[in-house]
Design a protein around this motif. Structure first.
Motif, PDB file in Angstrom:
ATOM      1  N   ALA A 242       0.835  -1.213   0.000  1.00 53.45           N
ATOM      2  CA  ALA A 242       0.000   0.000   0.000  1.00 53.45           C
ATOM      3  C   ALA A 242       0.863   1.254   0.000  1.00 53.45           C
ATOM      4  CB  ALA A 242      -0.922  -0.020   1.219  1.00 53.45           C
ATOM      5  N   ASP A 243       2.027   1.158   0.674  1.00 53.63           N
ATOM      6  CA  ASP A 243       2.907   2.331   0.728  1.00 53.63           C
ATOM      7  C   ASP A 243       3.481   2.665  -0.650  1.00 53.63           C
ATOM      8  OD1 ASP A 243       4.132  -0.154   0.981  1.00 53.63           O
ATOM      9  OD2 ASP A 243       5.971   0.728   1.807  1.00 53.63           O
ATOM     10  N   VAL A 244       3.745   1.632  -1.417  1.00 57.64           N
ATOM     11  CA  VAL A 244       4.277   1.853  -2.778  1.00 57.64           C
ATOM     12  C   VAL A 244       3.212   2.560  -3.633  1.00 57.64           C
ATOM     13  CG1 VAL A 244       5.209   0.723  -4.857  1.00 57.64           C
ATOM     14  CG2 VAL A 244       5.734  -0.195  -2.593  1.00 57.64           C
ATOM     15  N   LEU A 245       1.982   2.098  -3.484  1.00 60.78           N
ATOM     16  CA  LEU A 245       0.878   2.713  -4.257  1.00 60.78           C
ATOM     17  C   LEU A 245       0.687   4.166  -3.844  1.00 60.78           C
ATOM     18  CD1 LEU A 245      -1.818  -0.119  -4.297  1.00 60.78           C
ATOM     19  CD2 LEU A 245      -0.357   0.617  -6.174  1.00 60.78           C
ATOM     20  N   GLU A 246       0.855   4.405  -2.574  1.00 66.29           N
ATOM     21  CA  GLU A 246       0.670   5.763  -2.071  1.00 66.29           C
ATOM     22  C   GLU A 246       1.708   6.725  -2.659  1.00 66.29           C
ATOM     23  OE1 GLU A 246      -0.890   5.566   2.089  1.00 66.29           O
ATOM     24  OE2 GLU A 246       0.464   7.297   2.257  1.00 66.29           O
ATOM     25  N   ASP A 247       2.922   6.195  -2.865  1.00 65.95           N
ATOM     26  CA  ASP A 247       3.988   7.026  -3.462  1.00 65.95           C
ATOM     27  C   ASP A 247       3.649   7.456  -4.896  1.00 65.95           C
ATOM     28  OD1 ASP A 247       5.421   6.682  -1.187  1.00 65.95           O
ATOM     29  OD2 ASP A 247       6.666   5.050  -1.965  1.00 65.95           O
ATOM     30  N   LEU A 248       2.726   6.685  -5.523  1.00 71.70           N
ATOM     31  CA  LEU A 248       2.436   6.944  -6.949  1.00 71.70           C
ATOM     32  C   LEU A 248       1.193   7.817  -7.182  1.00 71.70           C
ATOM     33  CD1 LEU A 248       3.122   3.359  -8.365  1.00 71.70           C
ATOM     34  CD2 LEU A 248       4.491   5.393  -8.781  1.00 71.70           C
ATOM     35  N   THR A 274       8.109   6.148 -15.087  1.00 72.42           N
ATOM     36  CA  THR A 274       8.296   6.420 -13.658  1.00 72.42           C
ATOM     37  C   THR A 274       7.549   5.385 -12.820  1.00 72.42           C
ATOM     38  OG1 THR A 274       8.280   8.741 -14.290  1.00 72.42           O
ATOM     39  CG2 THR A 274       8.162   8.270 -11.938  1.00 72.42           C
ATOM     40  N   VAL A 275       6.307   5.141 -13.199  1.00 73.12           N
ATOM     41  CA  VAL A 275       5.474   4.186 -12.444  1.00 73.12           C
ATOM     42  C   VAL A 275       6.093   2.791 -12.485  1.00 73.12           C
ATOM     43  CG1 VAL A 275       3.213   3.033 -12.413  1.00 73.12           C
ATOM     44  CG2 VAL A 275       3.332   5.489 -12.789  1.00 73.12           C
ATOM     45  N   LEU A 276       6.484   2.367 -13.661  1.00 78.64           N
ATOM     46  CA  LEU A 276       7.046   1.008 -13.788  1.00 78.64           C
ATOM     47  C   LEU A 276       8.352   0.874 -12.998  1.00 78.64           C
ATOM     48  CD1 LEU A 276       6.444   0.257 -17.596  1.00 78.64           C
ATOM     49  CD2 LEU A 276       5.238  -0.723 -15.648  1.00 78.64           C
ATOM     50  N   MET A 277       9.211   1.890 -13.096  1.00 80.79           N
ATOM     51  CA  MET A 277      10.490   1.847 -12.392  1.00 80.79           C
ATOM     52  C   MET A 277      10.257   1.757 -10.881  1.00 80.79           C
ATOM     53  SD  MET A 277      12.863   1.767 -14.586  1.00 80.79           S
ATOM     54  CE  MET A 277      14.324   2.136 -13.638  1.00 80.79           C
ATOM     55  N   HIS A 278       9.315   2.576 -10.414  1.00 80.80           N
ATOM     56  CA  HIS A 278       9.015   2.600  -8.983  1.00 80.80           C
ATOM     57  C   HIS A 278       8.504   1.234  -8.506  1.00 80.80           C
ATOM     58  CE1 HIS A 278       8.276   4.624  -5.202  1.00 80.80           C
ATOM     59  NE2 HIS A 278       7.082   4.002  -5.145  1.00 80.80           N
ATOM     60  N   LEU A 279       7.646   0.652  -9.296  1.00 78.09           N
ATOM     61  CA  LEU A 279       7.088  -0.657  -8.925  1.00 78.09           C
ATOM     62  C   LEU A 279       8.190  -1.715  -8.890  1.00 78.09           C
ATOM     63  CD1 LEU A 279       3.821  -0.707 -11.110  1.00 78.09           C
ATOM     64  CD2 LEU A 279       3.924  -0.651  -8.618  1.00 78.09           C
ATOM     65  N   LEU A 280       9.004  -1.764  -9.902  1.00 80.74           N
ATOM     66  CA  LEU A 280      10.044  -2.797  -9.999  1.00 80.74           C
ATOM     67  C   LEU A 280      11.115  -2.592  -8.911  1.00 80.74           C
ATOM     68  CD1 LEU A 280      10.364  -2.925 -13.891  1.00 80.74           C
ATOM     69  CD2 LEU A 280       9.436  -4.713 -12.416  1.00 80.74           C
ATOM     70  N   ASN A 281      11.450  -1.337  -8.651  1.00 80.90           N
ATOM     71  CA  ASN A 281      12.469  -1.060  -7.624  1.00 80.90           C
ATOM     72  C   ASN A 281      11.999  -1.424  -6.223  1.00 80.90           C
ATOM     73  OD1 ASN A 281      14.253  -0.170  -9.521  1.00 80.90           O
ATOM     74  ND2 ASN A 281      13.701   2.009  -9.300  1.00 80.90           N
ATOM     75  N   ASN A 282      10.677  -1.488  -6.073  1.00 81.78           N
ATOM     76  CA  ASN A 282      10.146  -1.808  -4.740  1.00 81.78           C
ATOM     77  C   ASN A 282       9.659  -3.248  -4.647  1.00 81.78           C
ATOM     78  OD1 ASN A 282      10.113   0.746  -2.949  1.00 81.78           O
ATOM     79  ND2 ASN A 282       9.542   1.432  -4.998  1.00 81.78           N
ATOM     80  N   GLY A 283      10.146  -4.097  -5.501  1.00 88.48           N
ATOM     81  CA  GLY A 283       9.893  -5.541  -5.408  1.00 88.48           C
ATOM     82  C   GLY A 283       8.563  -6.012  -5.963  1.00 88.48           C
ATOM     83  N   ALA A 284       7.821  -5.122  -6.619  1.00 88.19           N
ATOM     84  CA  ALA A 284       6.539  -5.557  -7.199  1.00 88.19           C
ATOM     85  C   ALA A 284       6.791  -6.258  -8.540  1.00 88.19           C
ATOM     86  CB  ALA A 284       5.627  -4.368  -7.408  1.00 88.19           C
TER      87      ALA A 284
END
Lengths: 327, 255
Positions: A242-248, A274-284
């Motif tokens: 949820a925290d990762v989603l909140e960052d986006l 940006t969205v994809l990078m953030h997701l992948l960098n956070n283990g999603a």
């Protein structure tokens, strides 16, 4: 001079059994400029076919006026300059394609010699030369549609009125019809066509008139049409906290979760990376990225809700004719 | 005029390619041929049997074919929207109706012509003598069929094929008897009945005047003026009926 001017037409039909009448067109006004392709967009039952039939004199309006090349409906001078393709056309099944086109040409008052030449030309244009002597009863739906287009352009009309010209066509047939229509546009022919398929409108129209429940709800320019047809990017992801989603939140329009899967609708194309990078960098785990084109229903829901809001508030204003013509 | 003839030719083509016309033709052929088998039963009246049955076949089958073919032609085009191809061009609704009417008449005339050919063939086989009354009777039957074609076109502009068929049949029966009914009413009816009978006599087609079969079969004399009057009557009646059909068709909306 407008090629076609439909001015404030109203039409009602009597309901079956009861004497009460149902109004299907509520003061509809449409103006088509010379040499433009105007798309007539609306869901089933919006009043598109009724409007077209009024323009062609097959139905009489309760009130309002229609002028074609400045002549009233039914005037021979106007009718001889119109080419019409009906929705789901049915042609004389006992005739061959050549006989049918010859008959249509005779109805349009074409001279024999010119007609023979034009029949050859349009048969080649719609690529039905191998079926020239075949009876229409043996034609497929797509072939009938192409034969319909052939008869519509046979007498080289200045105004083409096409009711759902792409229905029944396979992808190749659609491209072929689009090319034919664009070729006619290059020759400064005016085309007025109805459809409920947005990509067709985007590919062809200079302007579009969107109607719903017998009223014009919006006039759209080519840019607006393209924007309507632009897709939304949806990212399906798994194991996304949820925290990762909140960052986006600045980059996504909406999020939805089902079990350990989340679905994000990206605001604009430029944010996708940006969205994809953030997701992948956070283990999603990214399951898929899809470009979802809005359906016509989506567009209507937004347009119609706007109209209803307008009606509830100040009321729906009639479109300003000068603004419409500027497109 | 060219548009009317094109519509007529298209209608003729459609009617000829309809199987119904061929069924009528085959049926008429069998009926005419059967007279050859039946004639030995009527000693000394072989010629009369061939002529009588042949002329009756031409008249009845011709009218039936006109009713069956005509009742579906206009309505089918309207229902299937083929009529849009014509009416969205510089063609008036009157031209369309007249074209349809002429097309049906042409198709049924072909049927009459072929059946007359059968009759002539039978008479040649039977070494019968050809009388002018025979061909005048065929001509009058063709006029009768033409009048019925206009009636069928009239009904088909506003009602369904089944009702067109039913109404046209009724008109055919009533029209065939209208002269007799008028005479009966004049002799035995009251004032109201006489007025009604006279009104119906003028409204319904007087098909009795197209019947010369009796004279043709029994080799009786006939008047040329009667034939001319019947021709004029058929022309006027068809014109009036088609005009009323146009008045209805002109207001029609193609929803």
């Amino acid at each position: 001079m407008d090629v076609l001017a439909v001015d404030n037409i109203k039409k009602s039909f009597r309901r079956e059994i009861s004497l009460a009448r149902k109004e299907v067109l509520h003061g509809l006004s449409i103006y088509v400029n010379s040499g433009e392709i105007l798309g007539f967009l609306g869901p089933n039952g919006a009043g598109k076919t009724t409007t077209i039939k009024i323009i062609l004199g097959l139905i009489k309006p309760d009130s309002g006026e229609v002028k074609i090349f400045d002549h009233p409906v039914g005037d021979r001078r106007a009718m001889s300059r119109i080419g019409y393709l009906p929705e789901l056309p049915y042609f004389y099944p006992h005739l061959s394609l050549e006989e049918f086109l010859t008959f249509c040409g005779q109805m349009s008052g074409m001279e024999r010699r010119v007609l023979r030449h034009r029949v050859d030309e349009v048969i080649r244009l719609v690529e039905l030369a191998d079926h020239r002597y075949r009876r229409l009863k043996d034609f497929s739906k797509g072939m009938i549609q192409r034969a319909g287009l052939a008869q519509a352009v046979l007498h080289d009309p200045d105004l083409l009125i096409l009711d759902e010209p792409f229905s029944g066509l396979d992808p190749m047939g659609r491209i072929q019809v689009r090319d034919i229509l664009l070729g006619l546009k290059d020759r400064r022919k005016t085309i007025f066509f109805s459809s409920h398929i947005l990509p067709d409108m985007e590919a062809l129209c200079d302007r579009a008139c969107i109607i719903n429940e017998g009223t014009v709800v919006r006039w759209a320019s080519l840019d607006e049409l393209t924007r309507m047809g632009e897709g939304k990017i949806e990212v399906a992801t798994r194991y996304c906290g949820a925290d990762v989603l909140e960052d986006l939140t600045d980059y996504v329009e909406s999020t939805d979760s089902l079990g350990d899967e989340s679905f994000l609708v990206v605001k604009e194309q430029k944010y996708l990376r940006t969205v994809l990078m953030h997701l992948l960098n956070n283990g999603a785990e990214v399951l898929r990225v899809e470009n979802r084109h809005p359906s016509l229903e989506d567009v209507f829901i937004s347009e119609v809700s706007g109209v209803r809001k307008g009606r509830d508030g100040d009321g729906m204003k009639q479109p300003d004719r000068t603004l419409l013509q500027e497109g | 005029m060219r548009r009317v003839s094109s519509i007529a030719l298209n209608t003729f083509r459609e009617s000829v390619r309809e199987k119904l016309l061929f069924v009528a033709l085959i049926f008429g052929g069998i009926l005419t041929l059967s007279t050859y088998l039946l004639s030995p039963l009527a000693v000394g009246a072989k010629q009369k049997i061939v002529t009588d049955v042949s002329l009756a076949s031409i008249s009845i089958l011709g009218v039936l074919a006109a009713i069956f073919v005509g009742s579906t032609l206009v309505r089918k085009e309207v229902d299937k929207k083929a009529v849009f191809m014509v009416l969205t061009r510089p063609v008036s609704r009157l031209q369309y109706l007249i074209g349809k009417f002429i097309g049906v008449v042409m198709a049924i005339s072909l049927l009459v012509l072929v059946m007359t050919g059968f009759m002539v063939l039978m008479m040649l086989i039977g070494k019968a003598e050809f009388k002018p009354a025979l061909f005048v009777a065929v001509y009058l039957s063709a006029l009768e069929i033409t009048v019925m074609c206009s009636v069928v076109i009239f009904f088909s502009t506003f009602t369904t094929p089944v009702l067109t068929l039913l109404f046209s049949m009724c008109i055919f029966v009533a029209g065939s008897l209208s002269g007799d009914l008028l005479a009966f009413a004049q002799k035995f009816g009251g004032a109201f009945t006489r007025i009604m009978a006279r009104a119906f006599h003028y409204i319904l087609p007087n098909l009795g005047i197209f019947n010369l079969r009796h004279e043709a079969v029994h080799d009786l004399p006939f008047f040329g003026s009667d034939v001319a009057l019947a021709t004029l009557y058929a022309l006027v009646y068809c014109g009036v009926v088609l005009y009323f059909a146009y008045l209805i068709f002109r207001r029609r909306e193609f929803i």
